[in-house]
Design an enzyme around this catalytic site. Sequence first.
Site, PDB file in Angstrom:
ATOM      1  N   TYR A  31      11.200   0.827  -0.307  1.00  0.00           N
ATOM      2  CA  TYR A  31      11.614  -0.247   0.597  1.00  0.00           C
ATOM      3  C   TYR A  31      11.692  -1.571  -0.146  1.00  0.00           C
ATOM      4  CZ  TYR A  31       6.868  -2.215   0.892  1.00  0.00           C
ATOM      5  OH  TYR A  31       5.667  -2.818   0.593  1.00  0.00           O
ATOM      6  N   ARG A  50      15.213  -4.432  -8.067  1.00  0.00           N
ATOM      7  CA  ARG A  50      13.920  -3.734  -7.972  1.00  0.00           C
ATOM      8  C   ARG A  50      14.052  -2.480  -7.099  1.00  0.00           C
ATOM      9  NH1 ARG A  50       8.754  -6.914  -5.800  1.00  0.00           N
ATOM     10  NH2 ARG A  50       9.942  -6.772  -3.858  1.00  0.00           N
ATOM     11  N   ARG A  99      10.566  21.197   5.279  1.00  0.00           N
ATOM     12  CA  ARG A  99       9.378  20.688   4.572  1.00  0.00           C
ATOM     13  C   ARG A  99       9.009  21.544   3.363  1.00  0.00           C
ATOM     14  NH1 ARG A  99       4.110  20.735   3.820  1.00  0.00           N
ATOM     15  NH2 ARG A  99       3.002  18.754   3.779  1.00  0.00           N
ATOM     16  N   LYS A 146       8.002   0.373  -5.484  1.00  0.00           N
ATOM     17  CA  LYS A 146       7.775  -0.151  -4.123  1.00  0.00           C
ATOM     18  C   LYS A 146       7.998   0.986  -3.125  1.00  0.00           C
ATOM     19  CE  LYS A 146       8.573  -4.421  -1.516  1.00  0.00           C
ATOM     20  NZ  LYS A 146       7.203  -4.846  -1.304  1.00  0.00           N
ATOM     21  N   GLU A 178      -4.008  -7.190  -8.183  1.00  0.00           N
ATOM     22  CA  GLU A 178      -3.132  -8.053  -7.374  1.00  0.00           C
ATOM     23  C   GLU A 178      -3.653  -8.030  -5.946  1.00  0.00           C
ATOM     24  OE1 GLU A 178       0.861  -6.408  -6.979  1.00  0.00           O
ATOM     25  OE2 GLU A 178       0.069  -4.385  -7.043  1.00  0.00           O
ATOM     26  N   LEU A 202       2.869  -4.338  -8.633  1.00  0.00           N
ATOM     27  CA  LEU A 202       4.281  -4.387  -8.277  1.00  0.00           C
ATOM     28  C   LEU A 202       4.942  -5.534  -9.053  1.00  0.00           C
ATOM     29  CD1 LEU A 202       6.323  -3.190  -6.120  1.00  0.00           C
ATOM     30  CD2 LEU A 202       5.955  -5.337  -4.915  1.00  0.00           C
TER      31      LEU A 202
HETATM   32  C1  LIG Z   1       1.276  -4.893  -3.720  1.00  0.00           C
HETATM   33  C2  LIG Z   1       2.206  -6.058  -3.707  1.00  0.00           C
HETATM   34  N1  LIG Z   1       2.162  -6.944  -4.709  1.00  0.00           N
HETATM   35  C3  LIG Z   1       2.962  -8.035  -4.728  1.00  0.00           C
HETATM   36  C4  LIG Z   1       3.875  -8.273  -3.710  1.00  0.00           C
HETATM   37  C5  LIG Z   1       4.739  -9.489  -3.747  1.00  0.00           C
HETATM   38  O1  LIG Z   1       6.034  -9.105  -4.099  1.00  0.00           O
HETATM   39  P1  LIG Z   1       7.270 -10.040  -3.769  1.00  0.00           P
HETATM   40  O2  LIG Z   1       7.016 -11.331  -4.484  1.00  0.00           O
HETATM   41  O3  LIG Z   1       8.429  -9.316  -4.349  1.00  0.00           O
HETATM   42  O4  LIG Z   1       7.328 -10.201  -2.308  1.00  0.00           O
HETATM   43  C6  LIG Z   1       3.970  -7.355  -2.654  1.00  0.00           C
HETATM   44  C7  LIG Z   1       4.940  -7.555  -1.593  1.00  0.00           C
HETATM   45  O5  LIG Z   1       5.144  -6.755  -0.733  1.00  0.00           O
HETATM   46  C8  LIG Z   1       3.119  -6.214  -2.654  1.00  0.00           C
HETATM   47  O6  LIG Z   1       3.158  -5.318  -1.653  1.00  0.00           O
END
Ligand SMILES: Cc1ncc(COP(=O)(O)O)c(C=O)c1O
Length: 284
Positions: A31, A50, A99, A146, A178, A202
């Site tokens: 997503y 991304r 499945r 993601k 993070e 991410l």
């Molecule tokens: C785990 C994680 N880290 C960082 C971010 C921030 O990413 P972005 O700056 O692309 O929104 C997100 C956003 O959903 C996230 O889920």
Amino acid sequence: MTVFYNGNFIAKKDVKISPDDRGFLFGDGVYEVVRSYFGCLFMFNEHINRLNYSLKQLNINFKYSERLENIVRELIEINDFEKKDGVVYLQITRGCAPRSLKYPEGELEPTVYITLNEINPDYYSYKYGIKASLVDDIRWQRCDIKSVNLLANVIAHNQAVEKGSKIGLFVKNGIITEGTHVGLFGVKDNELITHPSDNQILPSITRGVIFNLCNKLNITITEQAIRPENVYNLDELFIVGTSPEIAPVIFLDNKKMGNGTPGTITVMLQQAFSKLIRDCQKIQ
Ligand SMILES: Cc1ncc(COP(=O)(O)O)c(C=O)c1O
């Protein structure tokens, strides 16, 4: 609300997800969340890049990435989102098949769902800062994808909320990676410090914007993880993301960060970030 679902613009209530959808069965999908500032799509190409990266990592064969911008713009027009602050949510799963863990034989048509959500920016947090809590990072080893598999994030986020915090900061193997749905930066002696971009975090789009801004503002960034035992020695701590933009962390688990107010570098970056948004809206 009109949404885009598998090639059609339809009412959200008419969307029917198949029980055979691999996103539903396995979380086999990816997503994106893109900010739409009154119709201005902020960093759209970066988000689509991304998305393509995530799809590629999972071998999901989606051929229509270049059509997404037109679809999103049409959705904004149909739903009158030029008049609203919102986010675009895009989800693509591998598609439907009986499945089985094994990838289905032959070509599968990915399931595509795109919707818009209005947001009310949290100006209070932005200005006065937030409280965060350290939580266990029990996620998998490919946090660079993601994926819609967010169960570990959901559990950790709720642990933080139970402690009265706005956000959880993940700790894995003795380092802070993070936030549960945001990126993270520390500031020490006017320099930034953040986890390196690898499989543990991410590749946040907002993180990339911060890197560009720091380049322009001559602020040094060191890509090095922050350790929980050192975190209170930092002068400032802030989270970054598409929805919260940049928010100062002024309390971490009931202890003050810095002097308990938003720091100078954080505020400077917030101002530079706001200018980018204003410029984006002017171009639109
Ligand atoms: C785990 C994680 N880290 C960082 C971010 C921030 O990413 P972005 O700056 O692309 O929104 C997100 C956003 O959903 C996230 O889920």
